[in-house]
Design a protein around this motif. Structure first.
Motif, short mmCIF file in Angstrom:
data_model
loop_
_atom_site.label_atom_id
_atom_site.label_comp_id
_atom_site.label_asym_id
_atom_site.label_seq_id
_atom_site.Cartn_x
_atom_site.Cartn_y
_atom_site.Cartn_z
N PRO A 1 0.84 -1.20 0.00
CA PRO A 1 0.00 0.00 0.00
C PRO A 1 0.88 1.25 0.00
O PRO A 1 2.07 1.18 0.34
N PRO A 2 0.34 2.40 -0.37
CA PRO A 2 1.14 3.63 -0.35
C PRO A 2 1.41 4.07 1.09
O PRO A 2 0.59 3.86 1.98
N LEU A 3 2.60 4.64 1.30
CA LEU A 3 2.94 5.25 2.58
C LEU A 3 2.73 6.74 2.42
O LEU A 3 3.56 7.46 1.84
N ASP B 1 1.85 10.89 3.16
CA ASP B 1 2.60 11.95 3.84
C ASP B 1 2.35 11.91 5.35
O ASP B 1 3.30 11.96 6.15
N ALA B 2 1.09 11.86 5.75
CA ALA B 2 0.76 11.90 7.17
C ALA B 2 1.32 10.67 7.90
O ALA B 2 1.84 10.79 9.02
N GLU B 3 1.25 9.51 7.26
CA GLU B 3 1.77 8.28 7.88
C GLU B 3 3.28 8.34 8.00
O GLU B 3 3.85 7.97 9.04
N PHE B 4 3.95 8.82 6.97
CA PHE B 4 5.41 8.91 7.02
C PHE B 4 5.84 9.91 8.09
O PHE B 4 6.82 9.68 8.82
N GLN B 5 5.11 11.01 8.23
CA GLN B 5 5.44 11.99 9.26
C GLN B 5 5.26 11.40 10.66
O GLN B 5 6.05 11.68 11.57
N ARG B 6 4.24 10.55 10.83
CA ARG B 6 4.07 9.87 12.12
C ARG B 6 5.25 8.94 12.41
O ARG B 6 5.75 8.89 13.55
N LEU C 1 3.39 -5.45 8.02
CA LEU C 1 1.98 -5.35 7.65
C LEU C 1 1.46 -6.73 7.25
O LEU C 1 0.35 -7.13 7.64
N ARG C 2 2.25 -7.45 6.47
CA ARG C 2 1.85 -8.79 6.05
C ARG C 2 1.71 -9.71 7.26
O ARG C 2 0.78 -10.52 7.34
N HIS C 3 2.64 -9.58 8.20
CA HIS C 3 2.62 -10.44 9.39
C HIS C 3 1.30 -10.28 10.15
O HIS C 3 0.71 -11.26 10.62
N PHE C 4 0.81 -9.05 10.26
CA PHE C 4 -0.42 -8.78 11.01
C PHE C 4 -1.66 -8.77 10.12
O PHE C 4 -2.78 -8.58 10.61
N GLY C 5 -1.48 -8.95 8.81
CA GLY C 5 -2.62 -8.94 7.90
C GLY C 5 -3.27 -7.58 7.78
O GLY C 5 -4.49 -7.49 7.64
N LEU C 6 -2.47 -6.51 7.81
CA LEU C 6 -3.00 -5.15 7.77
C LEU C 6 -2.97 -4.60 6.35
O LEU C 6 -2.09 -4.95 5.55
N GLY C 7 -3.89 -3.69 6.06
CA GLY C 7 -4.00 -3.18 4.70
C GLY C 7 -3.42 -1.80 4.49
O GLY C 7 -3.41 -1.30 3.37
N SER C 8 -2.92 -1.16 5.57
CA SER C 8 -2.37 0.19 5.41
C SER C 8 -1.34 0.45 6.50
O SER C 8 -1.34 -0.18 7.57
N TYR C 9 -0.46 1.42 6.23
CA TYR C 9 0.53 1.82 7.23
C TYR C 9 -0.15 2.55 8.39
O TYR C 9 0.35 2.52 9.53
#
Length: 271
Positions: free
Chosen positions: A9-11, A13-18, A47-55
């Motif tokens: 998934p895309p990372l 701006d807000a996620e990268f800043q976090r 993300l794959r390990h936890f089965g998550l769809g976004s950062y």
């Protein structure tokens, strides 16, 4: 849970800043904007390990008390760099004769030791050159996971490709059976290396030092000038008079007000 076929998934701006704030708070390291793709790639497996769809979901997970260990793992993943035995060999070519010329106990600090290749290289150089064989290596790192790997002292045999002739035989044991294709640094050397967890952006323990030489290589590239000056200043205080500071060949202390003078490229002496 693992979803190996999942697309990255895309990372945003807000996620990268976090993530930048998380790293700065935890380690003092300020991740540059151009590191975004590297960060996304290294964290994708989590993300794959936890089965998550976004950062964003992953960052929410990092904020929960139930996943404090995961926060430490993120620091490990984003601060671990490539390292190998006898990296930047000119440093060791300089260090060996310098150690041979000195008398008395020699104390050396590998200040960002990663998985152990640097401090064990220093141990071999010291064993070959220190008069009277009175020497110790202190090795520190921010990553507990890397320190555990370093303490074991087991490496793939390909890591010995830069060893001087005969040093693998003198200072290491080749693996057999399940360990074939690996080598282990000898117990005689391992017992001279003291590993400890340290964050160089924090005040240093009072009992640390003094040292005859400190290696702080490929660390300063992560910090801005003010923080660089503070880190190096703290380390230089732990050097003996005329002790040596080694930094990475791609790094510089130019413009920093520090009590050192250049001896040769990336090698400084305390004055």
């Amino acid at each position: 849970m693992d979803a190996p076929g999942m697309q990255m998934p895309p990372l945003g701006d807000a996620e990268f800043q976090r993530l930048q704030r998380l790293m700065a708070d935890a380690s003092g390291i300020r991740m540059a904007d151009h590191k975004r793709s590297l960060v996304a790639g290294r964290l994708m497996k989590r993300l794959r390990h936890f089965g998550l769809g976004s950062y964003g979901e992953y960052l929410d997970l990092l904020g929960s008390d139930a996943h404090k260990g995961e926060r430490r793992l993120v620091i490990d993943l984003l601060t671990t760099n490539e390292t190998y035995f006898f990296r930047e060999p000119k440093h060791f070519e300089f260090l060996g004769p310098w150690l041979s010329s000195r008398r008395g106990p020699q104390r050396i600090w590998s200040a960002a030791c990663s998985s152990g290749e640097e401090p064990y290289t220093l141990a071999m150089v010291a064993a070959e050159n220190v008069t009277g064989n009175d020497w110790t290596i202190t090795a520190s790192d921010l990553s507990q996971r890397m320190l555990e790997k370093a303490a074991a002292g087991i490496y793939d045999l390909s890591q010995a490709r830069h060893f001087p002739a005969g040093w693998l035989h003198r200072h290491c044991l080749k693996g057999i059976g399940e360990r074939e294709g690996c080598f282990r640094v000898s117990a005689k050397l391992r017992e001279r290396v003291n590993f400890r967890e340290l964050n160089l952006t924090h005040p240093l323990p009072e009992q640390l030092g003094p040292f005859d030489a400190i290696f702080l290589r490929n660390v300063l590239i992560y910090f801005e000038a003010k923080e660089k000056c503070a880190i190096v200043g703290r380390l230089v205080q732990r050097l003996r008079d005329d002790g040596l500071l080694f930094i990475g060949h791609a790094e510089s202390l130019h413009g920093l007000d520090l009590p050192v003078r250049s001896v040769q490229p990336s090698v400084y002496r305390r004055v």
